[in-house]
Write a protein that holds these residues in place. Structure first.
Motif, PDB file in Angstrom:
ATOM      1  N   LEU A 146      -0.394   0.901  -4.431  1.00 20.03           N
ATOM      2  CA  LEU A 146       0.986   0.996  -3.947  1.00 20.03           C
ATOM      3  C   LEU A 146       1.324   2.426  -3.517  1.00 20.03           C
ATOM      4  CD1 LEU A 146       2.740  -1.352  -6.541  1.00 20.03           C
ATOM      5  CD2 LEU A 146       2.198  -1.849  -4.152  1.00 20.03           C
ATOM      6  N   GLU A 147       0.828   3.390  -4.260  1.00 11.81           N
ATOM      7  CA  GLU A 147       1.060   4.795  -3.910  1.00 11.81           C
ATOM      8  C   GLU A 147       0.293   5.173  -2.645  1.00 11.81           C
ATOM      9  OE1 GLU A 147       2.875   7.456  -5.164  1.00 11.81           O
ATOM     10  OE2 GLU A 147       3.990   5.856  -6.169  1.00 11.81           O
ATOM     11  N   TRP A 148      -0.973   4.726  -2.571  1.00 13.49           N
ATOM     12  CA  TRP A 148      -1.778   5.061  -1.383  1.00 13.49           C
ATOM     13  C   TRP A 148      -1.137   4.502  -0.123  1.00 13.49           C
ATOM     14  CZ3 TRP A 148      -6.402   3.080  -4.608  1.00 13.49           C
ATOM     15  CH2 TRP A 148      -6.949   4.128  -5.367  1.00 13.49           C
ATOM     16  N   THR A 202      -6.506   3.897   6.340  1.00 14.17           N
ATOM     17  CA  THR A 202      -6.528   3.181   5.072  1.00 14.17           C
ATOM     18  C   THR A 202      -7.130   4.062   3.979  1.00 14.17           C
ATOM     19  OG1 THR A 202      -7.179   1.094   4.010  1.00 14.17           O
ATOM     20  CG2 THR A 202      -8.821   2.128   5.400  1.00 14.17           C
ATOM     21  N   VAL A 203      -6.989   3.582   2.747  1.00 13.28           N
ATOM     22  CA  VAL A 203      -7.627   4.226   1.597  1.00 13.28           C
ATOM     23  C   VAL A 203      -8.422   3.136   0.896  1.00 13.28           C
ATOM     24  CG1 VAL A 203      -7.232   5.451  -0.570  1.00 13.28           C
ATOM     25  CG2 VAL A 203      -5.643   5.771   1.328  1.00 13.28           C
ATOM     26  N   ASP A 204      -9.714   3.362   0.693  1.00 20.88           N
ATOM     27  CA  ASP A 204     -10.506   2.347   0.003  1.00 20.88           C
ATOM     28  C   ASP A 204     -10.056   2.267  -1.458  1.00 20.88           C
ATOM     29  OD1 ASP A 204     -12.474   0.568  -0.820  1.00 20.88           O
ATOM     30  OD2 ASP A 204     -13.861   2.199  -1.319  1.00 20.88           O
ATOM     31  N   PRO A 205      -9.566   1.099  -1.897  1.00 18.56           N
ATOM     32  CA  PRO A 205      -9.070   1.007  -3.278  1.00 18.56           C
ATOM     33  C   PRO A 205     -10.176   1.128  -4.330  1.00 18.56           C
ATOM     34  CG  PRO A 205      -8.948  -1.132  -2.195  1.00 18.56           C
ATOM     35  CD  PRO A 205      -9.401  -0.155  -1.149  1.00 18.56           C
ATOM     36  N   VAL A 206     -11.435   1.020  -3.924  1.00 12.32           N
ATOM     37  CA  VAL A 206     -12.536   1.140  -4.873  1.00 12.32           C
ATOM     38  C   VAL A 206     -12.946   2.605  -5.070  1.00 12.32           C
ATOM     39  CG1 VAL A 206     -14.934   0.489  -5.346  1.00 12.32           C
ATOM     40  CG2 VAL A 206     -13.361  -1.172  -4.340  1.00 12.32           C
ATOM     41  N   SER A 207     -13.074   3.343  -3.983  1.00 15.20           N
ATOM     42  CA  SER A 207     -13.566   4.720  -4.085  1.00 15.20           C
ATOM     43  C   SER A 207     -12.484   5.766  -3.816  1.00 15.20           C
ATOM     44  CB  SER A 207     -14.715   4.931  -3.092  1.00 15.20           C
ATOM     45  OG  SER A 207     -14.240   4.809  -1.769  1.00 15.20           O
ATOM     46  N   ALA A 208     -11.286   5.320  -3.446  1.00 19.86           N
ATOM     47  CA  ALA A 208     -10.165   6.205  -3.094  1.00 19.86           C
ATOM     48  C   ALA A 208     -10.451   7.065  -1.869  1.00 19.86           C
ATOM     49  CB  ALA A 208      -9.747   7.076  -4.279  1.00 19.86           C
ATOM     50  N   SER A 209     -11.454   6.662  -1.084  1.00 22.94           N
ATOM     51  CA  SER A 209     -11.801   7.420   0.119  1.00 22.94           C
ATOM     52  C   SER A 209     -10.803   7.148   1.241  1.00 22.94           C
ATOM     53  CB  SER A 209     -13.208   7.041   0.592  1.00 22.94           C
ATOM     54  OG  SER A 209     -14.127   7.291  -0.437  1.00 22.94           O
ATOM     55  N   GLU A 261       0.758  -5.180  -5.985  1.00 24.46           N
ATOM     56  CA  GLU A 261      -0.340  -4.219  -6.034  1.00 24.46           C
ATOM     57  C   GLU A 261      -1.633  -4.845  -5.515  1.00 24.46           C
ATOM     58  OE1 GLU A 261      -1.207  -1.459  -9.581  1.00 24.46           O
ATOM     59  OE2 GLU A 261      -3.038  -2.602  -9.290  1.00 24.46           O
ATOM     60  N   GLN A 262      -1.883  -6.068  -5.934  1.00 30.60           N
ATOM     61  CA  GLN A 262      -3.105  -6.756  -5.490  1.00 30.60           C
ATOM     62  C   GLN A 262      -3.094  -6.982  -3.981  1.00 30.60           C
ATOM     63  OE1 GLN A 262      -5.339  -6.350  -7.448  1.00 30.60           O
ATOM     64  NE2 GLN A 262      -5.833  -8.160  -8.624  1.00 30.60           N
ATOM     65  N   HIS A 263      -1.909  -7.277  -3.453  1.00 32.17           N
ATOM     66  CA  HIS A 263      -1.776  -7.474  -2.013  1.00 32.17           C
ATOM     67  C   HIS A 263      -2.083  -6.165  -1.275  1.00 32.17           C
ATOM     68  CE1 HIS A 263       0.567  -7.712   1.798  1.00 32.17           C
ATOM     69  NE2 HIS A 263      -0.171  -8.793   1.883  1.00 32.17           N
ATOM     70  N   ALA A 264      -1.493  -5.081  -1.763  1.00 33.82           N
ATOM     71  CA  ALA A 264      -1.739  -3.770  -1.149  1.00 33.82           C
ATOM     72  C   ALA A 264      -3.230  -3.439  -1.217  1.00 33.82           C
ATOM     73  CB  ALA A 264      -0.930  -2.693  -1.867  1.00 33.82           C
ATOM     74  N   ARG A 265      -3.852  -3.740  -2.354  1.00 32.82           N
ATOM     75  CA  ARG A 265      -5.277  -3.467  -2.549  1.00 32.82           C
ATOM     76  C   ARG A 265      -6.127  -4.212  -1.508  1.00 32.82           C
ATOM     77  NH1 ARG A 265      -7.444  -1.813  -7.340  1.00 32.82           N
ATOM     78  NH2 ARG A 265      -5.627  -2.520  -8.491  1.00 32.82           N
ATOM     79  N   SER A 266      -5.786  -5.492  -1.281  1.00 34.98           N
ATOM     80  CA  SER A 266      -6.592  -6.292  -0.365  1.00 34.98           C
ATOM     81  C   SER A 266      -6.427  -5.827   1.079  1.00 34.98           C
ATOM     82  CB  SER A 266      -6.270  -7.782  -0.507  1.00 34.98           C
ATOM     83  OG  SER A 266      -4.998  -8.047   0.013  1.00 34.98           O
TER      84      SER A 266
END
Lengths: 94, 97
Positions: free
Chosen positions: B11-13, B37-44, A18-23
């Motif tokens: 993971l879903e995004w 992409t989807v910003d993981p902070v704002s979900a934009s 998850e952290q990898h996907a986030r980055s």
């Protein structure tokens, strides 16, 4: 704001994935924001309000956008901050 | 789309990334494009539309306004390549590699 981790209760391997996907997602987003700098950006606000401005920067939480030469229905604002909660979408060309 | 968009998580995004999507936001805003992409902070969401003249048109849809995200199609090889090289500086590669 977004919860820090949807997988925080899962196993460490899942958390790492998850952290990898986030980055990966965040890096691409930041590069896109960087590409927006000094571009003419068209903002679509609530209640069908449309404004355009030269994009400057965003804060790290994407709560505000700093813009210049904001064209509003009542005139041009030399420098302004737009709250991202007021924005539905925005558009620019590269 | 299961649940609220901003609650889905990275993971879903990621499952929507590189696909052509239709996003409904606010009361009556609809945007279509290839999801970069989807910003993981704002979900934009960052949506790209590749024009015939080589220009790229970019739509940023704010996560808080998203009502629905619908997948329209998978990318072909050319589109995938353009998505993977968009906004990546020529002399550097992704931080990930």
């Amino acid at each position: 704001s977004i919860s820090t981790s949807a997988a925080s209760e899962l196993d460490p391997e899942e958390l790492q994935k998850e952290q990898h996907a986030r980055s990966v997602l965040r890096e691409k987003f930041l590069r896109c924001l960087f590409a927006m700098t000094n571009k003419q950006v068209y903002f679509n606000l609530h209640e069908k309000v449309k404004v355009e401005a030269t994009f400057g920067a965003s804060d790290i939480d994407v709560l505000n956008f700093q813009v210049s030469d904001l064209h509003t229905p009542i005139g041009v604002q030399k420098e302004a901050l737009i709250r991202s909660r007021d924005v539905i979408s925005c558009h620019f060309d590269v | 789309m299961p649940g609220d968009w901003h609650l889905l998580g990275p993971l879903e995004w990621t499952r929507y990334v590189n696909k052509e999507v239709k996003v409904t936001a606010g009361k009556d805003v609809e945007r279509c494009g290839w999801l970069l992409t989807v910003d993981p902070v704002s979900a934009s969401l960052v949506l790209l539309d590749f024009k015939a003249d080589g220009q790229t048109s970019v739509d940023l849809v704010m996560g808080h306004a998203v009502k629905e995200v619908q997948v329209l199609q998978e990318p072909d090889e050319k589109t995938l390549n353009r998505l993977q090289t968009s906004f990546v500086p020529v002399r550097s590669c992704s931080l990930d590699s």
